[in-house]
Design a protein around this motif. Sequence first.
Motif, mmCIF file in Angstrom:
data_model
loop_
_atom_site.group_PDB
_atom_site.id
_atom_site.type_symbol
_atom_site.label_atom_id
_atom_site.label_comp_id
_atom_site.label_asym_id
_atom_site.label_seq_id
_atom_site.Cartn_x
_atom_site.Cartn_y
_atom_site.Cartn_z
ATOM 1 N N VAL A 16 0.820 -1.209 0.000
ATOM 2 C CA VAL A 16 0.000 0.000 0.000
ATOM 3 C C VAL A 16 0.854 1.259 0.000
ATOM 4 C CG1 VAL A 16 -1.713 1.324 1.293
ATOM 5 C CG2 VAL A 16 -1.934 -1.153 1.119
ATOM 6 N N ASP A 17 1.923 1.285 0.804
ATOM 7 C CA ASP A 17 2.749 2.488 0.894
ATOM 8 C C ASP A 17 3.390 2.834 -0.448
ATOM 9 O OD1 ASP A 17 2.171 2.760 3.568
ATOM 10 O OD2 ASP A 17 3.898 1.557 4.217
ATOM 11 N N THR A 18 3.750 1.812 -1.211
ATOM 12 C CA THR A 18 4.408 2.051 -2.497
ATOM 13 C C THR A 18 3.468 2.656 -3.521
ATOM 14 O OG1 THR A 18 5.914 0.205 -2.114
ATOM 15 C CG2 THR A 18 5.672 0.946 -4.386
ATOM 16 N N VAL A 19 2.218 2.224 -3.501
ATOM 17 C CA VAL A 19 1.295 2.615 -4.575
ATOM 18 C C VAL A 19 0.203 3.559 -4.104
ATOM 19 C CG1 VAL A 19 1.707 0.441 -5.777
ATOM 20 C CG2 VAL A 19 -0.217 0.618 -4.193
ATOM 21 N N GLN A 20 0.367 4.194 -2.963
ATOM 22 C CA GLN A 20 -0.736 4.977 -2.420
ATOM 23 C C GLN A 20 -1.067 6.207 -3.249
ATOM 24 O OE1 GLN A 20 0.275 6.243 1.508
ATOM 25 N NE2 GLN A 20 1.829 7.685 0.851
ATOM 26 N N ASP A 21 -0.212 6.591 -4.185
ATOM 27 C CA ASP A 21 -0.562 7.691 -5.073
ATOM 28 C C ASP A 21 -1.316 7.217 -6.301
ATOM 29 O OD1 ASP A 21 0.614 10.240 -3.959
ATOM 30 O OD2 ASP A 21 2.357 8.940 -3.881
ATOM 31 N N LEU A 22 -1.397 5.906 -6.499
ATOM 32 C CA LEU A 22 -2.144 5.361 -7.631
ATOM 33 C C LEU A 22 -3.465 4.759 -7.181
ATOM 34 C CD1 LEU A 22 0.731 3.543 -9.533
ATOM 35 C CD2 LEU A 22 -0.212 5.788 -9.994
ATOM 36 N N VAL A 23 -3.460 4.189 -5.988
ATOM 37 C CA VAL A 23 -4.686 3.650 -5.403
ATOM 38 C C VAL A 23 -4.813 4.207 -4.002
ATOM 39 C CG1 VAL A 23 -4.702 1.510 -6.722
ATOM 40 C CG2 VAL A 23 -3.459 1.607 -4.574
ATOM 41 N N ILE A 24 -6.024 4.207 -3.463
ATOM 42 C CA ILE A 24 -6.232 4.664 -2.102
ATOM 43 C C ILE A 24 -6.881 3.550 -1.306
ATOM 44 C CG2 ILE A 24 -6.428 7.106 -2.676
ATOM 45 C CD1 ILE A 24 -9.427 6.846 -2.583
ATOM 46 N N VAL A 25 -6.622 3.527 -0.011
ATOM 47 C CA VAL A 25 -7.228 2.512 0.826
ATOM 48 C C VAL A 25 -8.738 2.656 0.739
ATOM 49 C CG1 VAL A 25 -7.504 1.691 3.193
ATOM 50 C CG2 VAL A 25 -5.252 2.390 2.370
#
Length: 471
Positions: free
Chosen positions: A374-383
């Motif tokens: 999640v930390d790596t892709v949090q600018d592409l997907v959101i929780v």
Amino acid sequence: MHLNFFTLLIADEQAIKALKDYKRKYEDEEDVHFEVSFKNVYPSSIPRVYPRLVKEDIYTMQSSMLDTYVPSKKKVQQQQKDFNLGQEIFFNKLIEEREEHRFILVVGNPGSGKTVAYKRLSKQCDKFPHRICLNTRFIDIDYGDDDKLSLRELLIDRPYSELPEVTRNLIWNWVFANQDKCMLLIDGLDQVNWNLPPTLPKFDLDKKMSACELVASVWNGNFLKDVFVVATSRPHAALSIPKAMRPNATYYLQDLFPEDAKMLFRCYIKAKDDNLWNNIKSDAPQLHSFCLSPLILQFVARACITKSGISVTGLISITRVYITALSDLQHCSNFRQQNLRRNMQRMAKVAFDATRDSTVVVSERRLVQEGLDVDTVQDLVIVFHNRKGASAKIMKGERKLHFTHQTVQECFAALHILQGMSVVEFQDFAESIFFLDHWSMVRQFTCGIMLDIALKKGLFLCVLFHILYFM
């Protein structure tokens, strides 16, 4: 007797207030949220603009003999032209349509502002002191057939689970006693991977059934026959609704007015004049009309703002706009220490698999399978938050996520098709499912990327031949 009556009345009012307070606490405070990031631009500073709505029957072109309908591209284009002949209504008058129709459907193209309209309708309804708006999204109720639940669980217990049970009891009883004062909003019909049944028998209200059956029972009037129902959808999903479940009226969400689009654009890029907007009109005229779409306007503005400054240079297509905006993520902190190309390829695989499964929800476990977190892709997907906010993150590894917008998922899916498929795989994919309506945006992105590469390498005619061959 009178004491009990007034005690119950006060309890009902307290329950309604608790519901509205709960929604204000856990839902977005602002009407507009960003699908892409803008530095120092806050939702509260964005000028408020309203979408245009045209009342038009989208089912008039269908054969009366068909129970369901799979539209051809030609028919959809003709219907969209017909929408311009419909009756335009003001957005703030939409709630008043309940006087004529029990169930209406707001139809819009990708990025047209359906979710923003859904949020504003909810807030508008909640301003009335003795009305309740129950609102959810289809991605929140995308349960499988094996996940049986009651209507109360679907509409009250799961969405508002942190309210005390006694309050939920009062709300549920109030809804049934005051159906004409209730609105049910459901956003994103095209984001579920189940199909509505063509017909339904009469069900017992207390019987547990699938979410699909419950939604269909509300839509066709088996349950809550006096509640005002409003749903949103992309055109292809709206056209596939079986006859027995179809809305009483349909409203097409039009593009922004040009002046409103220009005003929003200036706000996003923090411009003091219209110079960049005018540059788009002169240097990239093919993008100018697309900027009337609220979502694409955000992406164009974000693509204009890169580490090299503010410019429209090279933004010759919607695909280039998306790729430019997404590629710029390599300069954010989360990607600085990562292999951007590798992570983008992995996210493309995740996006393709989700699109193939007709879902916009991605599990954290699925990311881990591709070597992501999640930390790596949090600018592409959101929780994936529900109304319980951060408390929805019950266990690490079990969190739900989704791309910042469905079109971002579709753009990544197109990248996987071109980068992760062999020629044989692509040919099989193109012959089987690639030309279904569900893949329409992915097709556009795929062709756009192919043409973009071809123009760079001087292979335009060759790629055009292959596109025409597969179409």
